[in-house]
Design an enzyme around this catalytic site. Structure first.
Site, PDB file in Angstrom:
ATOM      1  N   ARG A 121      29.707  13.346  72.499  1.00 37.52           N
ATOM      2  CA  ARG A 121      29.627  14.696  71.871  1.00 37.52           C
ATOM      3  C   ARG A 121      29.166  14.644  70.421  1.00 37.52           C
ATOM      4  NH1 ARG A 121      34.389  15.381  74.867  1.00 37.52           N
ATOM      5  NH2 ARG A 121      33.954  16.561  76.766  1.00 37.52           N
ATOM      6  N   LYS A 143      15.514  18.969  64.344  1.00 33.42           N
ATOM      7  CA  LYS A 143      15.089  19.272  65.715  1.00 33.42           C
ATOM      8  C   LYS A 143      15.027  17.954  66.467  1.00 33.42           C
ATOM      9  CE  LYS A 143      12.155  23.364  65.563  1.00 33.42           C
ATOM     10  NZ  LYS A 143      10.781  23.835  65.776  1.00 33.42           N
ATOM     11  N   GLU A 185      -0.639  17.348  58.843  1.00 34.77           N
ATOM     12  CA  GLU A 185       0.624  18.075  58.614  1.00 34.77           C
ATOM     13  C   GLU A 185       0.781  18.414  57.129  1.00 34.77           C
ATOM     14  OE1 GLU A 185       2.768  19.173  60.891  1.00 34.77           O
ATOM     15  OE2 GLU A 185       2.116  18.100  62.674  1.00 34.77           O
ATOM     16  N   LYS A 233       9.673  21.823  53.389  1.00 31.74           N
ATOM     17  CA  LYS A 233      10.360  21.914  54.683  1.00 31.74           C
ATOM     18  C   LYS A 233      11.852  22.151  54.467  1.00 31.74           C
ATOM     19  CE  LYS A 233      10.895  20.574  59.337  1.00 31.74           C
ATOM     20  NZ  LYS A 233      10.442  19.861  60.498  1.00 31.74           N
ATOM     21  N   GLU A 243      15.319  28.440  63.520  1.00 29.59           N
ATOM     22  CA  GLU A 243      14.003  29.027  63.836  1.00 29.59           C
ATOM     23  C   GLU A 243      14.092  30.451  64.391  1.00 29.59           C
ATOM     24  OE1 GLU A 243      11.063  26.215  65.421  1.00 29.59           O
ATOM     25  OE2 GLU A 243      10.114  27.916  66.407  1.00 29.59           O
ATOM     26  N   ARG A 247      11.331  29.805  59.783  1.00 29.20           N
ATOM     27  CA  ARG A 247      10.938  28.468  60.248  1.00 29.20           C
ATOM     28  C   ARG A 247       9.750  28.520  61.206  1.00 29.20           C
ATOM     29  NH1 ARG A 247      14.947  23.364  61.690  1.00 29.20           N
ATOM     30  NH2 ARG A 247      13.279  21.927  62.195  1.00 29.20           N
ATOM     31  N   ASN A 251       5.029  26.554  62.735  1.00 28.61           N
ATOM     32  CA  ASN A 251       4.231  26.453  63.957  1.00 28.61           C
ATOM     33  C   ASN A 251       2.767  26.835  63.743  1.00 28.61           C
ATOM     34  OD1 ASN A 251       6.383  25.612  65.539  1.00 28.61           O
ATOM     35  ND2 ASN A 251       7.094  27.713  65.852  1.00 28.61           N
ATOM     36  N   HIS A 254      -0.014  25.512  65.940  1.00 27.80           N
ATOM     37  CA  HIS A 254       0.608  24.994  67.158  1.00 27.80           C
ATOM     38  C   HIS A 254       0.276  25.802  68.410  1.00 27.80           C
ATOM     39  CE1 HIS A 254       2.746  22.501  64.358  1.00 27.80           C
ATOM     40  NE2 HIS A 254       3.459  21.924  65.305  1.00 27.80           N
ATOM     41  N   HIS A 258      -0.971  23.309  70.874  1.00 24.24           N
ATOM     42  CA  HIS A 258      -0.241  22.966  72.102  1.00 24.24           C
ATOM     43  C   HIS A 258      -1.093  23.205  73.333  1.00 24.24           C
ATOM     44  CE1 HIS A 258       4.085  23.184  70.345  1.00 24.24           C
ATOM     45  NE2 HIS A 258       3.638  21.944  70.375  1.00 24.24           N
ATOM     46  N   HIS A 271      -0.638  14.372  68.432  1.00 24.63           N
ATOM     47  CA  HIS A 271      -0.057  15.698  68.148  1.00 24.63           C
ATOM     48  C   HIS A 271      -0.652  16.307  66.861  1.00 24.63           C
ATOM     49  CE1 HIS A 271       2.890  18.875  67.853  1.00 24.63           C
ATOM     50  NE2 HIS A 271       3.204  18.465  66.628  1.00 24.63           N
TER      51      HIS A 271
HETATM   52  P1  NAD Z   1       4.937   8.121  67.221  1.00 22.69           P
HETATM   53  O1  NAD Z   1       6.376   8.075  66.933  1.00 22.69           O
HETATM   54  O2  NAD Z   1       4.490   7.948  68.620  1.00 22.69           O
HETATM   55  O3  NAD Z   1       4.195   7.055  66.292  1.00 22.69           O
HETATM   56  C1  NAD Z   1       2.801   6.924  66.384  1.00 22.69           C
HETATM   57  C2  NAD Z   1       2.367   5.480  66.699  1.00 22.69           C
HETATM   58  O4  NAD Z   1       2.460   4.707  65.500  1.00 22.69           O
HETATM   59  C3  NAD Z   1       3.240   4.766  67.716  1.00 22.69           C
HETATM   60  O5  NAD Z   1       2.403   3.928  68.483  1.00 22.69           O
HETATM   61  C4  NAD Z   1       4.164   3.920  66.863  1.00 22.69           C
HETATM   62  O6  NAD Z   1       4.618   2.765  67.544  1.00 22.69           O
HETATM   63  C5  NAD Z   1       3.277   3.554  65.704  1.00 22.69           C
HETATM   64  N1  NAD Z   1       3.926   3.327  64.426  1.00 22.69           N
HETATM   65  C6  NAD Z   1       4.882   4.095  63.856  1.00 22.69           C
HETATM   66  N2  NAD Z   1       5.122   3.682  62.619  1.00 22.69           N
HETATM   67  C7  NAD Z   1       4.339   2.603  62.380  1.00 22.69           C
HETATM   68  C8  NAD Z   1       4.122   1.758  61.283  1.00 22.69           C
HETATM   69  N3  NAD Z   1       4.721   1.979  60.115  1.00 22.69           N
HETATM   70  N4  NAD Z   1       3.271   0.740  61.411  1.00 22.69           N
HETATM   71  C9  NAD Z   1       2.600   0.554  62.585  1.00 22.69           C
HETATM   72  N5  NAD Z   1       2.722   1.340  63.660  1.00 22.69           N
HETATM   73  C10 NAD Z   1       3.573   2.363  63.553  1.00 22.69           C
HETATM   74  O7  NAD Z   1       4.274   9.503  66.727  1.00 22.69           O
HETATM   75  P2  NAD Z   1       4.514  10.486  65.496  1.00 22.69           P
HETATM   76  O8  NAD Z   1       3.190  11.065  65.237  1.00 22.69           O
HETATM   77  O9  NAD Z   1       5.266   9.869  64.401  1.00 22.69           O
HETATM   78  O10 NAD Z   1       5.453  11.602  66.134  1.00 22.69           O
HETATM   79  C11 NAD Z   1       5.019  12.429  67.187  1.00 22.69           C
HETATM   80  C12 NAD Z   1       6.234  13.001  67.860  1.00 22.69           C
HETATM   81  O11 NAD Z   1       6.980  13.757  66.891  1.00 22.69           O
HETATM   82  C13 NAD Z   1       5.922  13.942  68.995  1.00 22.69           C
HETATM   83  O12 NAD Z   1       6.762  13.635  70.072  1.00 22.69           O
HETATM   84  C14 NAD Z   1       6.270  15.322  68.450  1.00 22.69           C
HETATM   85  O13 NAD Z   1       6.708  16.203  69.441  1.00 22.69           O
HETATM   86  C15 NAD Z   1       7.382  14.979  67.495  1.00 22.69           C
HETATM   87  N6  NAD Z   1       7.571  15.956  66.415  1.00 22.69           N
HETATM   88  C16 NAD Z   1       8.837  16.366  66.165  1.00 22.69           C
HETATM   89  C17 NAD Z   1       9.073  17.257  65.143  1.00 22.69           C
HETATM   90  C18 NAD Z   1      10.476  17.674  64.838  1.00 22.69           C
HETATM   91  O14 NAD Z   1      10.662  18.578  64.012  1.00 22.69           O
HETATM   92  N7  NAD Z   1      11.466  17.039  65.423  1.00 22.69           N
HETATM   93  C19 NAD Z   1       8.019  17.716  64.352  1.00 22.69           C
HETATM   94  C20 NAD Z   1       6.730  17.261  64.604  1.00 22.69           C
HETATM   95  C21 NAD Z   1       6.513  16.369  65.654  1.00 22.69           C
HETATM   96  N1  GLY Z   2       8.026  20.851  63.208  1.00 19.46           N
HETATM   97  C1  GLY Z   2       8.494  22.174  63.305  1.00 19.46           C
HETATM   98  C2  GLY Z   2       9.881  22.371  62.860  1.00 19.46           C
HETATM   99  O1  GLY Z   2      10.553  21.445  62.434  1.00 19.46           O
HETATM  100  O2  GLY Z   2      10.359  23.447  62.923  1.00 19.46           O
END
Ligand code: NAD
Ligand code: GLY
Length: 371
Positions: A121, A143, A185, A233, A243, A247, A251, A254, A258, A271
């Site tokens: 939990r 999130k 971003e 942020k 959101e 917030r 998007n 997006h 998306h 992404h």
């Molecule tokens: P990711 O975590 O897949 O990382 C991208 C690639 O880079 C991967 O292959 C990883 O292994 C590699 N990598 C990461 N750090 C590295 C480093 N320092 N050196 C070498 N390689 C490295 O992708 P991302 O772009 O960081 O995140 C995308 C994800 O985030 C998606 O699933 C998306 O939905 C999510 N997201 C979440 C939020 C949120 O608010 N929670 C916001 C935006 C995106």
């Molecule tokens: N990446 C969108 C949010 O955090 O709301």
């Protein structure tokens, strides 16, 4: 090391940003969390560079760290991967007095955060973002989610971390394409909230083309941008953690983004790349709807154009993108909602734009006319 406080109604937590601060995770963490067993979750690209440093530092802070290295990639944001982590936590005997450290990009952060929100939990977790996207976006704001076969991020929660530690030096090993996706971003924050940031990025990107970023970008400059993004942020999350209204401006890009990701089955764009294309398309839609002046539309599109984005995929049809748009989860009834720029640094929520204009923008993008 810079410290920014992110506040929500029920919780506030520090975000530490700096250069070479990975070594300090343990001591910094011990200020917020009592010493305890910790599961560090990472992926196979990140762990070889940073896991040892992170584990050593945690020991230095009095923690007892264990490491779990996943394959990584969007497939790991699944209930199956979460279940594997629950098993590891249980078998290692981690109880409510333990914590989880997410060492990686947004995939690891979202997954490990989801597991932290649900294991026993809820146990505390720490975000150690290693991609630019994770530093400026996913590690902040709580999130957490995994994907479902019917859609991305459908199973999740709002669950804030105990702290965030972002070391810009980690970006030195990040592949250039990933860095550009994170840069998109940063551009987003400029368009939605901060004209000055947008203008700084404009002059930086003109002087250092994206393909040279890895070699030429000054880490201190990059750190300043990251700090700015985290402040923006943090402010948005403070006013609207769940959101309900403000917030939603995060998007921007997006709705089209998306649709592009989904129409290409998440296999073509990163992404951040899809969001960047979406931002250009939404700027164009805003101009067609006469919300945005043509000069600002051009500035937004020219900056995005320089991000070295993939070409529109051959064979992707307007119909496929329009169909994906019709499933958008931000819809209200049958009406699509877009976040559209009304200038640089200002966006508004726009309901039900003319579907012929939406289609026109999709056509222009797919023909390569937009950028
Ligand atoms: P990711 O975590 O897949 O990382 C991208 C690639 O880079 C991967 O292959 C990883 O292994 C590699 N990598 C990461 N750090 C590295 C480093 N320092 N050196 C070498 N390689 C490295 O992708 P991302 O772009 O960081 O995140 C995308 C994800 O985030 C998606 O699933 C998306 O939905 C999510 N997201 C979440 C939020 C949120 O608010 N929670 C916001 C935006 C995106
Ligand atoms: N990446 C969108 C949010 O955090 O709301």
């Amino acid at each position: 090391m810079f410290k920014i406080k992110v506040r929500t109604d029920k919780k506030s937590y520090p975000v530490y940003l700096g250069q070479g601060i990975m070594e300090s995770i343990g001591p910094v963490m011990s200020r917020c969390l009592p010493a305890r067993p910790v599961l560090v979750v990472s992926d196979r690209n990140v762990a070889p560079h940073y896991a040892e440093k992170c584990l050593k530092s945690l020991q230095l802070g009095g923690f007892k760290p264990f490491l779990e290295v996943l394959e990584g990639g969007e497939e790991d944001k699944s209930l199956m991967a979460a279940s594997g982590l629950y098993e590891r936590l249980l078998k290692t005997g981690l109880d409510r007095h333990s914590a989880i450290v997410a060492l990686g990009g947004g995939v690891i952060g979202d997954l490990a955060g989801f597991v932290a929100a649900t294991y026993l939990r809820g146990v505390p977790y720490v975000q150690v973002p290693t991609t630019l996207l994770a530093m400026v976006d996913s590690s902040i704001g709580g999130k957490v989610a995994v994907n479902h076969p019917l859609g991305k991020n459908l199973i999740g929660a709002f669950y804030q971390p105990a702290l965030v530690v972002g070391d810009v030096d980690a970006l030195k090993t990040l592949p250039g394409r990933e860095l550009n996706a994170g840069l998109a971003e940063l551009v987003k924050y400029g368009i939605i909230r901060d004209k000055k940031l947008f203008e700084q990025l404009e002059s930086l990107i003109q002087s250092v083309p994206p393909e040279d970023w890895l070699l030429k970008i000054d880490s201190r400059q990059l750190l300043k941008f990251i700090i700015r993004a985290v402040l923006i942020k943090g402010e948005i999350v403070y006013f609207d953690e769940k959101e309900k209204n403000l917030r939603r401006i995060l998007n921007f890009g997006h709705t089209f983004g998306h649709a592009l990701e989904s129409a290409t089955r998440y296999a073509y764009y990163l992404h951040g790349e899809a969001v960047a294309c979406g931002m250009a398309m939404e700027a164009r839609l805003a101009a067609l709807q006469e919300i945005l002046d043509r000069v600002s539309q051009q500035r937004i599109i020219s900056l995005i154009k320089q991000l070295d984005l993939p070409r529109p995929p051959a064979g992707l049809s307007v119909n496929a993108v329009m169909k994906a748009l019709s499933y958008d989860k931000k819809k209200e009834g049958e009406e699509l909602i877009f976040v559209l720029p009304a200038g640089i640094g200002k966006v508004l929520m726009y309901k039900a734009p003319s579907s012929s204009l939406v289609e026109k923008v999709v056509e222009e993008y797919l023909r390569g006319d937009l950028f």
